[in-house]
Design a protein around this motif. Structure first.
Motif, PDB file in Angstrom:
ATOM      1  N   ARG A  38       0.814  -1.335   0.058  1.00 13.07           N
ATOM      2  CA  ARG A  38      -0.080   0.089   0.086  1.00 13.07           C
ATOM      3  C   ARG A  38       0.905   1.107   0.037  1.00 13.07           C
ATOM      4  NH1 ARG A  38      -5.110   1.384   1.490  1.00 13.07           N
ATOM      5  NH2 ARG A  38      -5.421   3.737   2.425  1.00 13.07           N
ATOM      6  N   SER A  39       1.960   1.182   0.699  1.00 11.64           N
ATOM      7  CA  SER A  39       2.639   2.343   1.117  1.00 11.64           C
ATOM      8  C   SER A  39       3.491   2.577  -0.473  1.00 11.64           C
ATOM      9  CB  SER A  39       3.935   2.323   1.909  1.00 11.64           C
ATOM     10  OG  SER A  39       3.188   2.242   3.033  1.00 11.64           O
ATOM     11  N   ALA A  40       4.081   1.248  -0.982  1.00 13.48           N
ATOM     12  CA  ALA A  40       4.744   1.464  -2.326  1.00 13.48           C
ATOM     13  C   ALA A  40       3.806   2.273  -3.513  1.00 13.48           C
ATOM     14  CB  ALA A  40       5.249   0.266  -2.765  1.00 13.48           C
ATOM     15  N   LEU A  41       2.601   1.598  -3.479  1.00 18.03           N
ATOM     16  CA  LEU A  41       1.712   2.231  -4.451  1.00 18.03           C
ATOM     17  C   LEU A  41       1.425   3.654  -4.169  1.00 18.03           C
ATOM     18  CD1 LEU A  41      -1.157  -0.674  -4.643  1.00 18.03           C
ATOM     19  CD2 LEU A  41       0.662   0.254  -6.468  1.00 18.03           C
ATOM     20  N   LEU A  42       1.343   4.122  -2.730  1.00 20.12           N
ATOM     21  CA  LEU A  42       0.991   5.448  -2.376  1.00 20.12           C
ATOM     22  C   LEU A  42       2.159   6.406  -3.248  1.00 20.12           C
ATOM     23  CD1 LEU A  42      -0.300   7.960  -1.157  1.00 20.12           C
ATOM     24  CD2 LEU A  42       1.241   7.276   1.141  1.00 20.12           C
ATOM     25  N   VAL A  43       3.355   5.991  -2.893  1.00 22.28           N
ATOM     26  CA  VAL A  43       4.761   6.618  -3.251  1.00 22.28           C
ATOM     27  C   VAL A  43       4.680   6.779  -4.886  1.00 22.28           C
ATOM     28  CG1 VAL A  43       7.181   6.910  -3.315  1.00 22.28           C
ATOM     29  CG2 VAL A  43       5.921   6.469  -1.187  1.00 22.28           C
ATOM     30  N   ALA A  44       4.573   5.453  -5.307  1.00 21.63           N
ATOM     31  CA  ALA A  44       4.550   5.361  -6.690  1.00 21.63           C
ATOM     32  C   ALA A  44       3.422   6.176  -7.510  1.00 21.63           C
ATOM     33  CB  ALA A  44       4.522   4.003  -7.424  1.00 21.63           C
ATOM     34  N   GLY A  45       2.207   6.239  -7.141  1.00 19.22           N
ATOM     35  CA  GLY A  45       1.282   7.038  -7.550  1.00 19.22           C
ATOM     36  C   GLY A  45       1.479   8.508  -7.544  1.00 19.22           C
ATOM     37  N   PHE A  46       2.059   8.873  -6.412  1.00 22.71           N
ATOM     38  CA  PHE A  46       2.454  10.218  -5.956  1.00 22.71           C
ATOM     39  C   PHE A  46       3.307  10.755  -7.132  1.00 22.71           C
ATOM     40  CE2 PHE A  46       5.228  13.248  -3.798  1.00 22.71           C
ATOM     41  CZ  PHE A  46       4.146  14.325  -3.708  1.00 22.71           C
ATOM     42  N   VAL A  47       4.451  10.042  -7.269  1.00 17.56           N
ATOM     43  CA  VAL A  47       5.699  10.182  -8.024  1.00 17.56           C
ATOM     44  C   VAL A  47       5.098  10.545  -9.654  1.00 17.56           C
ATOM     45  CG1 VAL A  47       7.766   9.861  -8.735  1.00 17.56           C
ATOM     46  CG2 VAL A  47       7.347   9.341  -6.556  1.00 17.56           C
ATOM     47  N   LEU A  48       4.297   9.362 -10.205  1.00 15.68           N
ATOM     48  CA  LEU A  48       3.823   9.275 -11.454  1.00 15.68           C
ATOM     49  C   LEU A  48       2.953  10.640 -11.849  1.00 15.68           C
ATOM     50  CD1 LEU A  48       4.256   8.084 -14.203  1.00 15.68           C
ATOM     51  CD2 LEU A  48       2.471   6.548 -13.388  1.00 15.68           C
ATOM     52  N   ALA A  49       2.082  10.887 -10.738  1.00 15.40           N
ATOM     53  CA  ALA A  49       1.192  12.007 -10.838  1.00 15.40           C
ATOM     54  C   ALA A  49       1.778  13.138 -10.960  1.00 15.40           C
ATOM     55  CB  ALA A  49       0.227  12.101  -9.588  1.00 15.40           C
ATOM     56  N   ALA A  50       3.021  13.224 -10.104  1.00 18.46           N
ATOM     57  CA  ALA A  50       3.876  14.697 -10.243  1.00 18.46           C
ATOM     58  C   ALA A  50       4.559  14.562 -11.818  1.00 18.46           C
ATOM     59  CB  ALA A  50       5.083  14.616  -9.238  1.00 18.46           C
ATOM     60  N   LEU A  51       5.081  13.327 -12.250  1.00 15.73           N
ATOM     61  CA  LEU A  51       5.302  13.432 -13.811  1.00 15.73           C
ATOM     62  C   LEU A  51       4.672  14.022 -14.714  1.00 15.73           C
ATOM     63  CD1 LEU A  51       7.427  10.152 -13.368  1.00 15.73           C
ATOM     64  CD2 LEU A  51       8.537  12.225 -13.809  1.00 15.73           C
ATOM     65  N   ASN A  52       3.352  13.884 -14.416  1.00 14.89           N
ATOM     66  CA  ASN A  52       2.107  14.361 -15.565  1.00 14.89           C
ATOM     67  C   ASN A  52       1.923  15.821 -15.410  1.00 14.89           C
ATOM     68  OD1 ASN A  52       0.845  11.925 -16.995  1.00 14.89           O
ATOM     69  ND2 ASN A  52       1.328  11.253 -15.292  1.00 14.89           N
TER      70      ASN A  52
END
Length: 386
Positions: free
Chosen positions: A4-18
């Motif tokens: 869950r934490s990994a998905l939170l960080v990954a989703g946050f980073v990819l959202a920033a990339l967009n």
């Protein structure tokens, strides 16, 4: 780290990339877009202007959505609408191009305002680090698209329309990663905005807004017109795109390190002034000798602009005490700031048409930077947001 934490960080980073490819992807293709759609230089600059206006006008929607559905679901909605807008703008003529750009920018506006609140809410003990990660993701996305759109166009043969539409794919992937977080969110009062009356009465708000707006103006001017400046100086199109990518890549390094260092101190004045001075030096290099060691000007410019952007967002996140207040301050500072910034690319293009060159618009940019440094001195001082 849990899944869950990994998905939170990954989703946050990819959202920033967009958060920037939909805007940055226009600049390397601008000459081709203008020729295909039949736009003047001012009309070409207006593409970025329309998007930056939407960043300002629709930012206040984010706190309202966050109060109703929560910050995480607001971010998810932004990613989905962003993908739709990017896909739309290559499907028709000038009107569809502007409409799709406006839709994509509206989504980015909502995401821009939401992200500092998400940092405060999900990572309260690591604000400095995650602000750096967030800002570096923003500029990395801009750098990547600036570097790959021309080679991608040549490799696929799709033209600017097809390449532009492909930028919807990363947004959809980010939405997929963020979906579990959005579905599990419990919307509550803590996600609502702080009353705007309190925000508007704070002097801190207007100092931060000035810093956010002026650094954004000088950034979007370069984002919109830098490749064209280099083309007019005699550099080839691919090299002009690579130079824009270089300055954005340097911004990644600045945005990763500066928030971590500046956030440890009660005052960010020295960092804000130093970042502004570096940006001035980069502008001077582009003005006086654009084809002489252009890579050096891009490195200096990237350090200054990356640090300035990161510091503006760090100050927004640090000053208020809770995520709701951060979201409200973010809405005011980014909305008013981007309305100011929206004037930059359009006026820059108009000054070029009137003067017949780049000396006058770049000199005007130096004047804006002087004001940015002055306002940033006030914004960077220790203060309590009330």
């Amino acid at each position: 780290m849990s899944v869950r934490s990994a998905l939170l960080v990954a989703g946050f980073v990819l959202a920033a990339l967009n958060l920037r490819p939909a805007i940055a992807g226009v600049s390397p293709l601008l000459d081709e877009i203008m020729s295909d759609v039949g736009l003047s230089p001012a009309g070409g600059g207006a593409i970025t202007t329309v998007m930056v206006v939407c960043l300002g006008v629709f930012g206040p929607v984010a706190p309202l959505l966050a109060r109703r559905v929560g910050l995480d679901r607001t971010l998810l909605a932004g990613l989905i609408v962003l993908a739709a807008g990017v896909a739309l703008r290559g499907l028709g003529g000038a009107l569809v191009l502007y409409l799709g750009s406006a839709l994509a920018a509206t989504a980015i506006a909502v995401m821009n305002v939401s992200m500092p609140g998400i940092v405060k809410h999900h990572f309260p003990s690591r604000i400095n680090l995650l602000t750096g990660v967030y800002v570096s993701g923003v500029v990395a996305g801009s750098a990547a698209v600036s570097a790959v759109v021309i080679p991608m166009e040549h490799a696929t043969g799709y033209g600017w329309r097809g390449v532009s539409a492909l930028l919807a794919v990363p947004a959809l992937l980010a939405a997929l990663l963020w979906l579990p977080q959005a579905l599990s969110e419990q919307a509550g009062p803590q996600n609502g905005p702080r009353p705007y009356g309190i925000v508007l009465r704070s002097r801190v708000t207007w100092y931060v807004t000035g810093l956010m707006g002026l650094q954004s103006l000088t950034f979007y001017v370069m984002l919109a017109w830098l490749p064209t400046i280099f083309l007019d100086a005699g550099l080839p199109a691919d090299q002009a795109g690579y130079l824009l990518s270089l300055t954005n890549l340097v911004q990644v390094a600045a945005s990763l390190t500066v928030p971590v260092l500046a956030g440890r101190r009660p005052s960010q004045v020295s960092y804000v002034v130093g970042a502004g001075a570096l940006t001035v030096f980069g502008y001077l290099g582009v003005l006086l000798a654009p084809a002489t060691v252009p890579w050096l000007w891009m490195i200096v410019l990237g350090l200054g602009q990356g640090a300035s952007f990161a510091l503006a967002l760090l100050i927004i996140t640090l000053r208020p005490a809770d995520p709701a207040a951060v979201t409200a301050l973010s809405a005011v500072a980014q909305s008013a700031g981007y309305v100011v910034a929206a004037l930059g690319p359009l006026l820059f293009g108009l000054l070029r048409e009137v003067s017949g060159g780049w000396s006058v618009p770049l000199t005007a940019g130096l004047g804006v930077l002087a004001v940015q440094i002055l306002v940033g001195w006030f914004a960077g001082r220790p203060a309590t947001f009330r």
